[in-house]
Structure formats: C-alpha cells, structure tokens
Design a protein around this motif. Structure first.
Motif, PDB file in Angstrom:
ATOM      1  N   ASN A   1      -5.143  -4.895  -7.081  1.00 15.89           N
ATOM      2  CA  ASN A   1      -3.731  -4.560  -6.885  1.00 15.89           C
ATOM      3  C   ASN A   1      -3.459  -3.991  -5.497  1.00 15.89           C
ATOM      4  O   ASN A   1      -2.312  -3.717  -5.156  1.00 15.89           O
ATOM      5  N   ASP A   2      -4.489  -3.798  -4.699  1.00 13.15           N
ATOM      6  CA  ASP A   2      -4.328  -3.314  -3.332  1.00 13.15           C
ATOM      7  C   ASP A   2      -4.128  -4.523  -2.423  1.00 13.15           C
ATOM      8  O   ASP A   2      -5.060  -5.028  -1.802  1.00 13.15           O
ATOM      9  N   TRP A   3      -2.891  -5.000  -2.335  1.00 11.93           N
ATOM     10  CA  TRP A   3      -2.595  -6.240  -1.629  1.00 11.93           C
ATOM     11  C   TRP A   3      -2.673  -6.068  -0.114  1.00 11.93           C
ATOM     12  O   TRP A   3      -2.284  -5.032   0.422  1.00 11.93           O
ATOM     13  N   PRO A   4      -3.146  -7.083   0.595  1.00 10.08           N
ATOM     14  CA  PRO A   4      -3.161  -7.051   2.068  1.00 10.08           C
ATOM     15  C   PRO A   4      -1.772  -7.355   2.622  1.00 10.08           C
ATOM     16  O   PRO A   4      -0.892  -7.847   1.905  1.00 10.08           O
ATOM     17  N   VAL A   5      -1.602  -7.091   3.903  1.00  9.24           N
ATOM     18  CA  VAL A   5      -0.312  -7.355   4.538  1.00  9.24           C
ATOM     19  C   VAL A   5      -0.165  -8.838   4.862  1.00  9.24           C
ATOM     20  O   VAL A   5      -1.143  -9.570   5.023  1.00  9.24           O
ATOM     21  N   PHE A   6       1.089  -9.263   4.951  1.00  6.82           N
ATOM     22  CA  PHE A   6       1.448 -10.589   5.452  1.00  6.82           C
ATOM     23  C   PHE A   6       2.352 -10.399   6.662  1.00  6.82           C
ATOM     24  O   PHE A   6       2.969  -9.345   6.834  1.00  6.82           O
TER      25      PHE A   6
END
Length: 248
Positions: free
Chosen positions: A172-177
């Motif tokens: 759930n720790d999403w990376p940036v886009f």
C-alpha cells in the motif's frame, strides 16, 4: 494467460547542428521492455506488436484476436489502427481494426488501456480515443481535448478499495508518478485506485467482456524509476491482467 500487447514504441529523428553544418540521426526505442520482461518471467505468454507493425500486421479477423485472453493498448493513437498502409497508401478497403477489438470484447475478451501521450486523448488530443469505436467499450469517459496532467513534483496514488482482489499482495506504500491522463469513471465501474483525486485504475464490463484502464504510464516518463523498482510492480500488472482475462 496469452496477451497481445500493442504500442509503447517510437522512432526519434534528431538534427545535430554544429556551427554552420548539421546532420541527422535517428533511433528506435521500445518503452515496454521492462514490463514485458517481468510478465514473461511470470509465465505470461506475450505477443508484442510495436506501433509501426500495427500499420501492416494487425489481425484482420476476429478469429485471430480470439486466441488471446486479453489485449493491451499502450501509448498508441487510434489513427494507427484506422489508417493501415493498405488503406492510406494503397486505397484498399480493409477490416476496421477497432471494430474487431470491440467485437472481441463483446464476445468475452479482455481489454486494458494504459496511459501515455497517445492514449485516451493524449497530447494535443492526438490519441483521439474519445472519438473512436472503443470509447463505448472503455470504462471511462474521456475529455474532448488534451487530457495530460503533468506532475513534475510527483504525485502518489491512493487505494480507494483496499480490500479489492486487484490489490491482493500489493504494497500500500505506492511510489510517485510524474503525470497521468485525466478521465472520469463511468457509472457501474470500479475505481480501485485514484491519483490526485482522479481515477488511476478503473475496472468495468462491456457486454460479455471485461475492461480496465490504467491512466498513467507503465514506463518512463510518467512511470517513475521508483515505480519500476517497486516490489509490487509485477504483481500489480498480473492482477490487472488476471482480472480482465477471459479465462478468469
């Protein structure tokens, strides 16, 4: 799964000017190599069709498309499907590739559109998918103009349906886009993940088929290095493809 992956390739033509003199050079690039390698390592059967091959090699019968569990369209405009070489240069009537894809989904096939400069509406509206046969099929409503949202500062997705099967085993720790295509989810669809308050991952149905949209990039530049290095990168794409696969 057996997947037809279309697009994510380009030719670059450059002019080098050195004082009075100049010369040209060119190079060819494929943007989906990392993703396709990850899927192949996960035992997905991939048929890759770069953008320029669509003009001469796209299937001309529904039977040819039906061998695939799903079709992926990534960063390639609708014109490439509608203006094959035989029609544009040879003035021949040819089967409409987008009608074939629409029929394929109607009959139970899966379809995923991945964002980019030439998907959805894209840069200067040149993707033009809003005015194509697949506008009815996709689970999102597209804008009538350039739909790019550039985020050089980086923007982080947010899971809206954390318990959705699509997010099984996903960190759930999403990376940036670094950007995405702005769309609106249609009624009776599921926005599983959003980005900056807009849909990132949308699932839906079209007649007997299943459809999905991922509104950012599977590779640079919108897909950041952090995304490609994310521990859930491969699993996310596998979950999306499994969700729309006609074998599901």
């Amino acid at each position: 799964m057996k997947i037809l992956f279309i697009g994510e390739s380009w030719h670059i033509h450059m002019i080098h000017t050195k004082g009075y003199d100049s010369f040209t050079s060119s190079r060819y690039e494929e943007g989906a190599t990392f993703l396709l390698d990850c899927l192949k390592k996960a035992s997905v059967d991939i048929t890759y069709m770069p953008a320029h091959q669509v003009l001469i090699e796209f299937p001309t019968t529904l039977q040819e498309l039906n061998q695939f569990d799903s079709i992926v369209i990534s960063d390639i405009g609708s014109n490439t499907f509608l203006l094959p070489n035989k029609t544009f240069y040879g003035l021949e009537k040819t089967p409409n590739a987008l009608n074939l894809i629409k029929a394929y989904v109607q009959n139970g096939g899966g379809l995923l559109m991945i964002g980019g400069y030439l998907t959805f509406m894209g840069i200067e509206g040149k993707g033009n998918w809003r005015n194509s046969q697949l506008a009815e099929v996709l689970p999102v409503e597209m804008l009538a103009y350039d739909d790019r949202i550039e985020c050089p500062e980086g923007v982080t997705p947010k899971a809206l349906l954390r318990n959705h099967s699509l997010l099984t085993s996903i960190n759930n720790d999403w990376p940036v886009f670094l950007g995405y295509n702005k769309v609106m989810a249609k009624e009776n669809t599921e926005t599983v993940v959003d980005i900056n308050g807009d849909p990132l991952i949308v699932l839906g149905n079209y007649q007997q088929g299943k459809v999905a949209c991922f509104t950012s990039d599977c590779a640079p530049h919108w897909g950041s290095p952090q995304f490609l290095q994310w521990e859930s990168y491969t699993k996310l794409w596998l979950n999306i493809l499994q969700a729309i696969s006609k074998t599901n």
